[in-house]
Scaffold this motif. Structure first.
Motif, mmCIF file in Angstrom:
data_model
loop_
_atom_site.group_PDB
_atom_site.id
_atom_site.type_symbol
_atom_site.label_atom_id
_atom_site.label_comp_id
_atom_site.label_asym_id
_atom_site.label_seq_id
_atom_site.Cartn_x
_atom_site.Cartn_y
_atom_site.Cartn_z
ATOM 1 N N ILE A 192 0.490 -47.035 45.922
ATOM 2 C CA ILE A 192 -0.454 -48.036 45.412
ATOM 3 C C ILE A 192 -1.383 -47.384 44.389
ATOM 4 C CG2 ILE A 192 -2.415 -49.497 46.058
ATOM 5 C CD1 ILE A 192 -0.978 -49.923 48.770
ATOM 6 N N TYR A 193 -1.804 -46.177 44.692
ATOM 7 C CA TYR A 193 -2.666 -45.429 43.770
ATOM 8 C C TYR A 193 -1.917 -45.119 42.473
ATOM 9 C CZ TYR A 193 -4.864 -41.247 41.797
ATOM 10 O OH TYR A 193 -5.419 -40.321 40.947
ATOM 11 N N LYS A 194 -0.681 -44.654 42.578
ATOM 12 C CA LYS A 194 0.111 -44.322 41.387
ATOM 13 C C LYS A 194 0.382 -45.561 40.530
ATOM 14 C CE LYS A 194 2.567 -40.240 43.158
ATOM 15 N NZ LYS A 194 3.884 -39.655 43.493
ATOM 16 N N ASN A 195 0.437 -46.720 41.179
ATOM 17 C CA ASN A 195 0.663 -47.972 40.436
ATOM 18 C C ASN A 195 -0.569 -48.412 39.651
ATOM 19 O OD1 ASN A 195 3.244 -48.058 41.481
ATOM 20 N ND2 ASN A 195 2.772 -49.581 43.059
ATOM 21 N N GLY A 196 -1.670 -47.697 39.811
ATOM 22 C CA GLY A 196 -2.881 -48.013 39.062
ATOM 23 C C GLY A 196 -3.665 -49.183 39.614
ATOM 24 N N GLU A 197 -3.486 -49.489 40.901
ATOM 25 C CA GLU A 197 -4.149 -50.649 41.484
ATOM 26 C C GLU A 197 -5.577 -50.367 41.919
ATOM 27 O OE1 GLU A 197 -1.777 -52.724 44.403
ATOM 28 O OE2 GLU A 197 0.090 -51.957 43.517
ATOM 29 N N ALA A 198 -6.015 -49.096 41.816
ATOM 30 C CA ALA A 198 -7.349 -48.741 42.303
ATOM 31 C C ALA A 198 -8.149 -48.026 41.230
ATOM 32 C CB ALA A 198 -7.235 -47.834 43.524
ATOM 33 N N ASP A 199 -9.458 -48.285 41.229
ATOM 34 C CA ASP A 199 -10.347 -47.427 40.458
ATOM 35 C C ASP A 199 -10.534 -46.111 41.188
ATOM 36 O OD1 ASP A 199 -11.691 -48.906 38.026
ATOM 37 O OD2 ASP A 199 -11.468 -50.399 39.621
ATOM 38 N N VAL A 200 -10.618 -46.189 42.505
ATOM 39 C CA VAL A 200 -10.715 -44.995 43.338
ATOM 40 C C VAL A 200 -10.075 -45.310 44.683
ATOM 41 C CG1 VAL A 200 -13.023 -45.630 44.173
ATOM 42 C CG2 VAL A 200 -12.299 -43.261 44.288
ATOM 43 N N ALA A 201 -9.403 -44.318 45.259
ATOM 44 C CA ALA A 201 -8.694 -44.536 46.521
ATOM 45 C C ALA A 201 -8.911 -43.359 47.453
ATOM 46 C CB ALA A 201 -7.202 -44.722 46.273
ATOM 47 N N SER A 202 -9.119 -43.673 48.715
ATOM 48 C CA SER A 202 -9.183 -42.651 49.760
ATOM 49 C C SER A 202 -7.793 -42.535 50.371
ATOM 50 C CB SER A 202 -10.196 -43.056 50.838
ATOM 51 O OG SER A 202 -10.136 -42.173 51.931
ATOM 52 N N ILE A 203 -7.191 -41.340 50.229
ATOM 53 C CA ILE A 203 -5.821 -41.125 50.684
ATOM 54 C C ILE A 203 -5.789 -39.943 51.639
ATOM 55 C CG2 ILE A 203 -3.438 -40.684 49.972
ATOM 56 C CD1 ILE A 203 -4.191 -41.724 47.191
ATOM 57 N N ASP A 204 -5.179 -40.128 52.806
ATOM 58 C CA ASP A 204 -5.053 -39.022 53.753
ATOM 59 C C ASP A 204 -4.321 -37.860 53.083
ATOM 60 O OD1 ASP A 204 -6.210 -40.778 55.457
ATOM 61 O OD2 ASP A 204 -4.567 -40.844 56.907
ATOM 62 N N SER A 205 -4.831 -36.651 53.303
ATOM 63 C CA SER A 205 -4.349 -35.492 52.550
ATOM 64 C C SER A 205 -2.850 -35.263 52.700
ATOM 65 C CB SER A 205 -5.112 -34.241 52.990
ATOM 66 O OG SER A 205 -6.472 -34.339 52.673
ATOM 67 N N HIS A 206 -2.313 -35.390 53.933
ATOM 68 C CA HIS A 206 -0.894 -35.085 54.109
ATOM 69 C C HIS A 206 -0.005 -36.097 53.398
ATOM 70 C CE1 HIS A 206 -1.980 -37.658 57.527
ATOM 71 N NE2 HIS A 206 -0.728 -38.016 57.608
ATOM 72 N N PHE A 207 -0.445 -37.365 53.329
ATOM 73 C CA PHE A 207 0.320 -38.353 52.568
ATOM 74 C C PHE A 207 0.218 -38.064 51.075
ATOM 75 C CE2 PHE A 207 -0.485 -41.091 56.411
ATOM 76 C CZ PHE A 207 0.842 -41.185 56.789
ATOM 77 N N ALA A 208 -0.955 -37.628 50.636
ATOM 78 C CA ALA A 208 -1.150 -37.298 49.224
ATOM 79 C C ALA A 208 -0.262 -36.124 48.821
ATOM 80 C CB ALA A 208 -2.619 -36.970 48.963
ATOM 81 N N ILE A 209 -0.239 -35.092 49.648
ATOM 82 C CA ILE A 209 0.572 -33.907 49.337
ATOM 83 C C ILE A 209 2.049 -34.269 49.299
ATOM 84 C CG2 ILE A 209 1.325 -31.670 50.227
ATOM 85 C CD1 ILE A 209 -1.532 -31.299 51.299
ATOM 86 N N ASN A 210 2.494 -35.042 50.283
ATOM 87 C CA ASN A 210 3.907 -35.440 50.334
ATOM 88 C C ASN A 210 4.303 -36.292 49.135
ATOM 89 O OD1 ASN A 210 4.242 -34.093 52.747
ATOM 90 N ND2 ASN A 210 3.954 -35.908 54.020
ATOM 91 N N ALA A 211 3.330 -36.980 48.538
ATOM 92 C CA ALA A 211 3.613 -37.824 47.371
ATOM 93 C C ALA A 211 3.445 -37.054 46.067
ATOM 94 C CB ALA A 211 2.691 -39.040 47.373
ATOM 95 N N GLY A 212 3.155 -35.763 46.164
ATOM 96 C CA GLY A 212 3.045 -34.944 44.974
ATOM 97 C C GLY A 212 1.697 -34.977 44.281
ATOM 98 N N LEU A 213 0.691 -35.537 44.943
ATOM 99 C CA LEU A 213 -0.649 -35.550 44.355
ATOM 100 C C LEU A 213 -1.303 -34.182 44.527
ATOM 101 C CD1 LEU A 213 -1.965 -39.039 45.568
ATOM 102 C CD2 LEU A 213 -0.917 -38.445 43.370
ATOM 103 N N ASP A 214 -2.127 -33.831 43.572
ATOM 104 C CA ASP A 214 -2.823 -32.552 43.589
ATOM 105 C C ASP A 214 -4.191 -32.736 44.238
ATOM 106 O OD1 ASP A 214 -4.444 -30.271 42.799
ATOM 107 O OD2 ASP A 214 -2.856 -29.800 41.364
ATOM 108 N N LEU A 215 -4.475 -31.930 45.278
ATOM 109 C CA LEU A 215 -5.728 -32.088 46.007
ATOM 110 C C LEU A 215 -6.929 -31.530 45.251
ATOM 111 C CD1 LEU A 215 -4.781 -31.411 49.735
ATOM 112 C CD2 LEU A 215 -4.831 -33.550 48.460
ATOM 113 N N THR A 216 -6.698 -31.021 44.058
ATOM 114 C CA THR A 216 -7.824 -30.596 43.214
ATOM 115 C C THR A 216 -7.873 -31.431 41.937
ATOM 116 O OG1 THR A 216 -6.433 -28.842 42.266
ATOM 117 C CG2 THR A 216 -7.840 -28.254 44.124
ATOM 118 N N LYS A 217 -6.781 -31.472 41.208
ATOM 119 C CA LYS A 217 -6.766 -32.135 39.895
ATOM 120 C C LYS A 217 -6.953 -33.639 39.994
ATOM 121 C CE LYS A 217 -2.840 -32.499 37.815
ATOM 122 N NZ LYS A 217 -1.580 -32.145 37.122
ATOM 123 N N ASP A 218 -6.344 -34.280 41.003
ATOM 124 C CA ASP A 218 -6.389 -35.741 41.109
ATOM 125 C C ASP A 218 -7.619 -36.248 41.864
ATOM 126 O OD1 ASP A 218 -3.871 -36.172 39.822
ATOM 127 O OD2 ASP A 218 -2.882 -35.489 41.643
#
Length: 274
Positions: A192-218
């Motif tokens: 949902i975040y990657k689809n651009g549906e949010a101005d800001v999103a709270s995402i659990d870290s393990h789901f973020a990591i598994n989706a390839g999000l960077d816990l610093t840059k993003d």
């Protein structure tokens, strides 16, 4: 007479040998520390400190649990010496339901900080009027997330409740008219975040990591490690909290080597607390 003395001497010798034979088992038992833990990262952190504790003469017996009920019950029933899987608010709720369980925290080790991601803005202070703020539908997390927005001066919650228990309905001031959309399943949040549906999103870290999000840059906001109310703690019984084995365990878990292990291995998903 001589035969009687010899017989008694032999009996004493056998008894002495029997007691000596028992001592290693008793010593091993007294040095054994049995702790229940969730698998990741809790049991992994305990495995890291296990060799260090062996040098101190402590045999750490780690038992992995896949639920959040049995470890406290097993500790209360003295099947465990300690457990490591929960934060203090969860412990307090458990004790409210089971007042006969005399359990106490003996110290915090690490936390899983809340992080807010954005593809559109550099900081929370940049959020525009009507910005969409997304989070998962786990209501037990909503109050804590809302409190972080309050800490940043973006909203104000009712003053007559614990902010960590707040819901969206408890927002009394929202000058930027932020839209708090806390209705999504946690595994869907990264997409949902990657689809651009949010101005800001709270995402659990393990789901973020598994989706390839960077816990610093993003990330545009990360909860301070010093905010340790929700840090994960080691818990034992009241009658066991001053046990020297527990003291040595906590020293190992709070050591610089363990803190480095946590930082190196969990890439920000888990961070040591001061």
């Amino acid at each position: 007479m001589k035969l009687s003395l010899l017989t008694r001497f032999g009996a004493l010798l056998i008894t002495s040998l029997a007691l000596t034979a028992c001592q290693p088992d008793q010593q091993e038992k007294s040095n054994k520390l049995t702790i229940g833990a969730s698998s990741t990262p809790y049991a992994e952190i305990l495995e890291f400190v296990k060799p260090q504790l062996e040098k101190d003469g402590i045999n750490l017996d780690i038992r992995v649990f896949n639920d959040y009920i049995i470890p406290n019950q097993a500790l209360a029933d003295k099947e465990l010496d300690a457990n490591f899987f929960q934060h203090v608010p969860y412990l307090n709720k458990t004790l409210a339901d089971h007042p006969d369980w005399k359990l106490v925290s003996v110290g915090a080790v690490h936390m899983h900080p809340y992080r807010f991601f954005s593809q559109k803005h550099k900081s929370l202070q940049d959020l525009p009027n009507g910005a969409k703020v997304l989070s998962r539908n786990n209501i037990s997390q909503h109050g804590h997330i809302l409190k972080l927005y309050q800490d940043e001066g973006l909203i104000k919650l009712r003053s007559d409740i614990d902010p960590d228990d707040a819901t969206i309905d408890d927002i009394v001031e929202n000058p930027r008219n932020l839209q708090f959309l806390f209705t999504y399943d946690a595994p869907l949040m990264p997409q949902i975040y990657k689809n651009g549906e949010a101005d800001v999103a709270s995402i659990d870290s393990h789901f973020a990591i598994n989706a390839g999000l960077d816990l610093t840059k993003d990330v545009i906001y990360s909860e301070p490690a010093a905010n340790s109310k929700f840090a994960n703690v080691v818990v034992t019984r009241e009658d066991n909290q001053n046990d020297p084995r527990i003291t040595k365990l906590m020293a190992a878990l709070k050591s610089d080597e363990t803190k480095k292990f946590i930082l190196d291995n969990y890439k920000g998903e888990a961070v040591p607390v001061p």
